[in-house]
Write an enzyme that holds these catalytic residues in place. Structure first.
Site, PDB file in Angstrom:
ATOM      1  N   SER A  10      14.369  22.180 -15.152  1.00 11.07           N
ATOM      2  CA  SER A  10      13.153  22.936 -15.409  1.00 11.07           C
ATOM      3  C   SER A  10      13.556  24.257 -16.037  1.00 11.07           C
ATOM      4  CB  SER A  10      12.403  23.167 -14.099  1.00 11.07           C
ATOM      5  OG  SER A  10      11.577  24.314 -14.213  1.00 11.07           O
ATOM      6  N   LYS A  32      15.330  22.217  -9.939  1.00  5.13           N
ATOM      7  CA  LYS A  32      14.664  20.945 -10.247  1.00  5.13           C
ATOM      8  C   LYS A  32      15.510  20.002 -11.083  1.00  5.13           C
ATOM      9  CE  LYS A  32      10.541  20.309 -10.729  1.00  5.13           C
ATOM     10  NZ  LYS A  32       9.102  20.208 -10.649  1.00  5.13           N
ATOM     11  N   GLU A  60       9.265   9.070 -16.462  1.00  3.50           N
ATOM     12  CA  GLU A  60       7.856   9.418 -16.674  1.00  3.50           C
ATOM     13  C   GLU A  60       7.375   8.963 -18.047  1.00  3.50           C
ATOM     14  OE1 GLU A  60       7.092  13.430 -14.204  1.00  3.50           O
ATOM     15  OE2 GLU A  60       8.761  13.531 -15.579  1.00  3.50           O
ATOM     16  N   HIS A  91       0.829  -1.223   0.000  1.00  2.00           N
ATOM     17  CA  HIS A  91       0.000   0.000   0.000  1.00  2.00           C
ATOM     18  C   HIS A  91       0.858   1.267   0.000  1.00  2.00           C
ATOM     19  CE1 HIS A  91      -3.277  -2.760   1.301  1.00  2.00           C
ATOM     20  NE2 HIS A  91      -2.320  -3.272   2.044  1.00  2.00           N
TER      21      HIS A  91
END
Ligand code: ARG
Length: 472
Positions: free
Chosen positions: A282, A288, A295, A161
């Site tokens: 970024s 970042k 992704e 979980h």
């Protein structure tokens, strides 16, 4: 009525009325040119067989072979003029062949149809993709095994979980993905086995009256044997559906790994660092480091699952045998092939290249009372408590630790004794994360010794498959 008159609704898009729409919906050359090498190989095998069987002359066969070889070079070198009027790769090549070798070109299509021609081309293409996939999966597994070997005893939290459950080893976690890829590999080989029949010579649908030798063309093209039923030969696309199914499953595995990499590389987790090679910055936030490659791997099942559902839907309810609907099979499969290979290559690269933060993982492994099960097991083993009672005592220990704001291993002995007076100092031996993972020695468990044994299993399996040890 004038056919050339532009239609009010859609005329603007088409230069010359209905005929142009027909060409646009009908032509497949823009995408099926990808099958040119397979189409030429199929034609060469067919021409050689026709001559051997005395169906065409040796002289014509020679002309055809020379012309087909020349066309292959023209296409490979980007000199070939593809034409939409010639609809598809089969007719583009045949028309060019006529320009190059004259009337002999017209004999190539004896005892053949575009229906068995496209079936053999597409099978050859999917077969090659499966063979490449086989190697790519072995490569991916080898990256996982190398990393697992370097981290066979690196401790991390295991989750259920996405909540910390029990400490595990990073090596064990990576080898879970090797298991998935191992099953993908076996699905790949399984599909290859069923695909390995040659439909060439089924002709349009019913076979042919010419004395062709389908065993010879099958052998020439590297198939195990010819297909047995001419109707099925031209209408079957199971091999493409099977490829898409196994690609969807494999991409699903990769997306789960990618999601973990995304989570692990957040500053909040900080379990792994991806190299610059697999991260992007970024354009506005200088601090970042985005896991874009992970992704995109996570997203690829969108396309691949789409391709699977698309082709299943195209094939559903089609009467035997060939229908033009089936031309819609190619773009889906091509896109799935490209997507899967990209995802696999990126996943392999990220695994090879990631740097785990061993300290951060270890620290996180101790959070969330991850050794509570070890305490309960100790109470069962050493004090003879029934597991249900041990579970209850442990629950109270966790509550007390939470109250004191400490880990289980930091609870003073008298606090533990207040739960059960027979608890001794020896219990601390199992409350640390090291002792916890070391104790998980059941077959398939996470203990470092087990992980080493599993690495041995994978090394042997990789070697058997001709995959050399890359080291690490
Ligand atoms: N371009 C067609 C396809 O990809 C080739 C087969 C055409 N056969 C036919 N009878 N129209 O399916």
């Amino acid at each position: 009525m004038n056919q050339k008159l532009s239609n009010e609704m859609w005329g603007g898009r088409f230069a010359s009325g209905p005929a142009a729409v027909m060409e646009e919906i009908n032509a497949s050359i823009d995408f099926d040119k990808r099958l040119y090498a397979e189409d030429i190989a199929g034609s060469k095998a067919h021409a050689a067989m026709l001559a051997e069987q005395g169906i065409i002359s040796a002289n014509d066969a020679e002309l055809l072979q020379g012309g087909l070889d020349a066309i292959r070079i023209e296409i490979a070198e980007g000199r070939f003029q593809f034409s939409r009027q010639r609809e598809d790769i089969h007719m583009n090549i045949e028309a060019r062949l006529a320009e190059l070798v004259g009337p002999a070109a017209g004999r190539l299509h004896t005892a053949r149809s575009r229906n068995d021609q496209v079936a053999v081309d597409f099978r050859l293409h999917v077969k090659a993709a499966l063979q490449t996939l086989d190697r790519a999966l072995l490569d991916f597994i080898s990256a996982l095994v190398d990393k697992a070997e370097a981290h066979f005893d690196t401790i991390m939290p295991g989750f259920t979980h996405l909540q910390v459950a029990q400490p595990v080893t990073f090596g064990h976690h990576l080898l879970a993905y090797a298991e998935m890829a191992g099953r993908d590999l076996s699905r790949c080989r399984d599909a290859l086995e069923r695909l390995d029949e040659c439909p060439l010579g089924a002709a349009a649908l019913a076979g042919t009256s010419f004395p062709i030798d389908r065993h010879r063309t099958a052998r020439d093209l590297g198939f195990r044997e010819p297909t047995r039923n001419s109707l099925d030969s031209v209408s079957d696309r199971d091999f493409a559906l099977e490829f898409l199914s196994l690609a969807a499953i494999s991409a699903t595995h990769l997306s789960r790994l990618a999601e973990e990499i995304v989570i692990w590389s957040t500053p909040q987790f900080g379990f792994v660092k991806l190299s610059d090679a697999f991260s992007t910055g970024s354009s506005i936030m200088p601090q970042k480091r985005n896991p874009d490659a992970a992704e995109l791997v996570r997203a690829k099942p969108g396309r691949i699952n789409g391709a699977l559902v698309s082709l299943l839907t195209v094939m559903k309810g089609l009467p035997l045998t060939y229908s033009k609907d089936m031309q819609e099979d190619k773009e889906q499969v091509f896109d799935a092939i490209d997507s899967l290979f990209l995802a696999l290559a990126a996943a392999t690269g990220m695994i090879r290249d990631m740097t785990p933060d061993v300290e951060a993982m270890r620290k996180a492994a101790g959070h969330g009372f991850s050794t509570a099960t070890d305490l309960a097991d100790w109470l069962v083993r050493e004090l003879g408590l029934p597991f249900r009672e041990a579970h209850h005592v442990t629950g109270r220990a966790v509550a007390l630790a939470e109250e004191h704001g400490v880990g289980l291993e930091d609870l003073p002995i008298d606090v533990l004794k207040s739960l059960n007076p027979r608890i001794t100092e020896a219990v601390y031996d199992v409350l640390g994360v090291d002792a916890s993972v070391k104790s998980r020695v059941s077959f398939g468990g996470t203990a470092p010794d087990n992980v080493r044994a599993q690495i041995g299993y994978w090394r042997e399996r990789l070697e058997r498959n001709g995959n050399r040890h890359v080291g690490g």
